[in-house]
Design a protein around this motif. Structure first.
Motif, mmCIF file in Angstrom:
data_model
loop_
_atom_site.group_PDB
_atom_site.id
_atom_site.type_symbol
_atom_site.label_atom_id
_atom_site.label_comp_id
_atom_site.label_asym_id
_atom_site.label_seq_id
_atom_site.Cartn_x
_atom_site.Cartn_y
_atom_site.Cartn_z
ATOM 1 N N LEU A 1 0.960 -0.961 -0.067
ATOM 2 C CA LEU A 1 0.567 0.011 0.231
ATOM 3 C C LEU A 1 0.758 1.274 -0.109
ATOM 4 O O LEU A 1 0.643 2.567 -0.658
ATOM 5 N N TYR A 2 1.727 1.065 0.607
ATOM 6 C CA TYR A 2 2.869 2.324 0.369
ATOM 7 C C TYR A 2 3.578 2.784 -0.526
ATOM 8 O O TYR A 2 3.609 3.717 -1.092
ATOM 9 N N ASP B 1 -3.937 -9.079 -6.382
ATOM 10 C CA ASP B 1 -3.806 -10.426 -6.420
ATOM 11 C C ASP B 1 -2.621 -10.675 -5.027
ATOM 12 O O ASP B 1 -3.259 -11.789 -4.346
ATOM 13 N N LEU B 2 -2.441 -9.788 -4.842
ATOM 14 C CA LEU B 2 -1.052 -9.864 -3.634
ATOM 15 C C LEU B 2 -1.540 -9.788 -2.288
ATOM 16 O O LEU B 2 -1.473 -10.478 -1.713
ATOM 17 N N ILE B 3 -2.244 -8.509 -2.444
ATOM 18 C CA ILE B 3 -3.215 -8.994 -1.337
ATOM 19 C C ILE B 3 -4.035 -9.396 -0.611
ATOM 20 O O ILE B 3 -4.646 -9.823 0.453
ATOM 21 N N ILE C 1 -3.241 4.782 4.760
ATOM 22 C CA ILE C 1 -4.377 3.372 5.279
ATOM 23 C C ILE C 1 -5.798 4.292 4.749
ATOM 24 O O ILE C 1 -6.541 4.328 4.601
ATOM 25 N N GLU C 2 -5.900 5.602 5.593
ATOM 26 C CA GLU C 2 -7.173 6.413 4.772
ATOM 27 C C GLU C 2 -6.791 6.467 3.728
ATOM 28 O O GLU C 2 -8.559 6.561 3.204
ATOM 29 N N GLN C 3 -6.446 6.474 2.350
ATOM 30 C CA GLN C 3 -6.572 6.756 1.016
ATOM 31 C C GLN C 3 -6.794 5.205 0.412
ATOM 32 O O GLN C 3 -8.418 5.366 -0.193
ATOM 33 N N PHE C 4 -6.740 4.582 1.004
ATOM 34 C CA PHE C 4 -7.292 3.065 0.531
ATOM 35 C C PHE C 4 -8.239 2.657 1.250
ATOM 36 O O PHE C 4 -9.021 1.683 0.692
#
Length: 291
Positions: free
Chosen positions: A157-158, A175-177, A256-259
């Motif tokens: 995410l970063y 897919d990785l997440i 985290i807020e963005q996603f």
């Protein structure tokens, strides 16, 4: 019965007095018996005065008796009032004692429930920590570094947040997440179920709930804390995650807020919900059989 005897005796006394009065008066006065009816009637003047006086005495005695009866009745009423007052005070004392016993029982019951919860908490906590330990033994390489499985979610995410102009996850990242989240499922669900169990516990006050929640959050490092929050948003634990965030148990940064508000992640969230529900259906029967 006694009053009847007194009445009969009184009548006999009056009759005897009337018929014997002449002889009695002659005996005591040494005068001859009266020869004229008027004189005979005059003899009763003294008797009339006597009976009038007696009647007055009887009236006085009757009034005194009535006054005494009234006094006794008042005393009885006062005694009854005192008895009622004592009974009321005794009832109040018994009610207070029953309430004290009920409160004491409730306090003992609450203390026992808290002790049971405390024992359960640390047993469950050790199990959850073991889940995390097992997960952290798995590593993923990214940008030439080897990351723990939980940390790798945040690193993906970063990277997207800082390198992608539109900050949108591509299919490879999604897919990785999803693959990583599948490995986190047992740990993540167990943790959130435990969070909810603490929040819903009726025997813990707010301060105690925060205490136990902080023990759980303190077992997470900064990155793990954010990823656990991120996990909650995508696995139908939104309300719990937000409540814990407001209480400073879980937190999020700009990444985290963005996603968490990105509409492009709706399909990922839905897919994870479906997969998670299938997993729970397969997992729960196994748990029941082991009990």
């Amino acid at each position: 019965m006694k009053n009847i005897y007194l009445l009969i005796g009184g009548i006999i006394f009056v009759l005897a007095s009337v018929f014997l009065l002449t002889d009695i008066l002659s005996y005591f006065t040494k005068l001859p018996p009266p020869n004229v009816a008027g004189e005979f009637g005059d003899q009763f003047g003294v008797l009339n005065t006597l009976f009038t006086g007696l009647a007055f005495v009887v009236v006085i005695i009757t009034l005194r008796q009535q006054a005494e009866q009234i006094r006794l009745q008042r005393q009885d009423l006062q005694n009854q009032k005192e008895d009622l007052k004592l009974q009321r005070e005794e009832m109040q004392r018994q009610c207070a004692e029953q309430k004290r016993q009920a409160d004491e029982f409730e306090a003992q019951n609450r203390l026992m429930k808290i002790q049971q919860f405390d024992s359960f908490f640390y047993n469950y906590f050790n199990q959850i920590y073991k889940f995390k330990d097992d997960i952290n033994k798995m590593k993923i390489k990214n940008r030439g570094y080897e990351y723990k499985l939980i940390h790798s979610v945040y690193e993906i995410l970063y990277d997207v947040y800082h390198n992608d102009e539109y900050k949108i996850l591509d299919k490879i990242s999604i897919d990785l997440i999803k693959g990583i989240m599948a490995h986190l499922r047992l740990y993540g669900d167990s943790l959130y179920i435990f969070f909810q169990y603490i929040l819903d516990n009726n025997y813990l006050d707010d301060e105690q709930k925060i205490f136990y929640l902080r023990i759980l959050s303190n077992s997470l490092d900064s990155t793990e804390n954010k990823v656990v929050y991120f996990y909650g948003l995508f696995c139908k634990y939104y309300n719990i995650a937000e409540e814990l965030n407001k209480n400073g148990i879980l937190y999020k940064d700009r990444v985290i807020e963005q996603f968490s508000i990105d509409s492009t992640l709706d399909s990922l969230r839905n897919n994870m919900d479906v997969e998670r529900n299938v997993w729970l259906q397969n997992w729960q029967p196994t748990q029941k059989n082991t009990m």
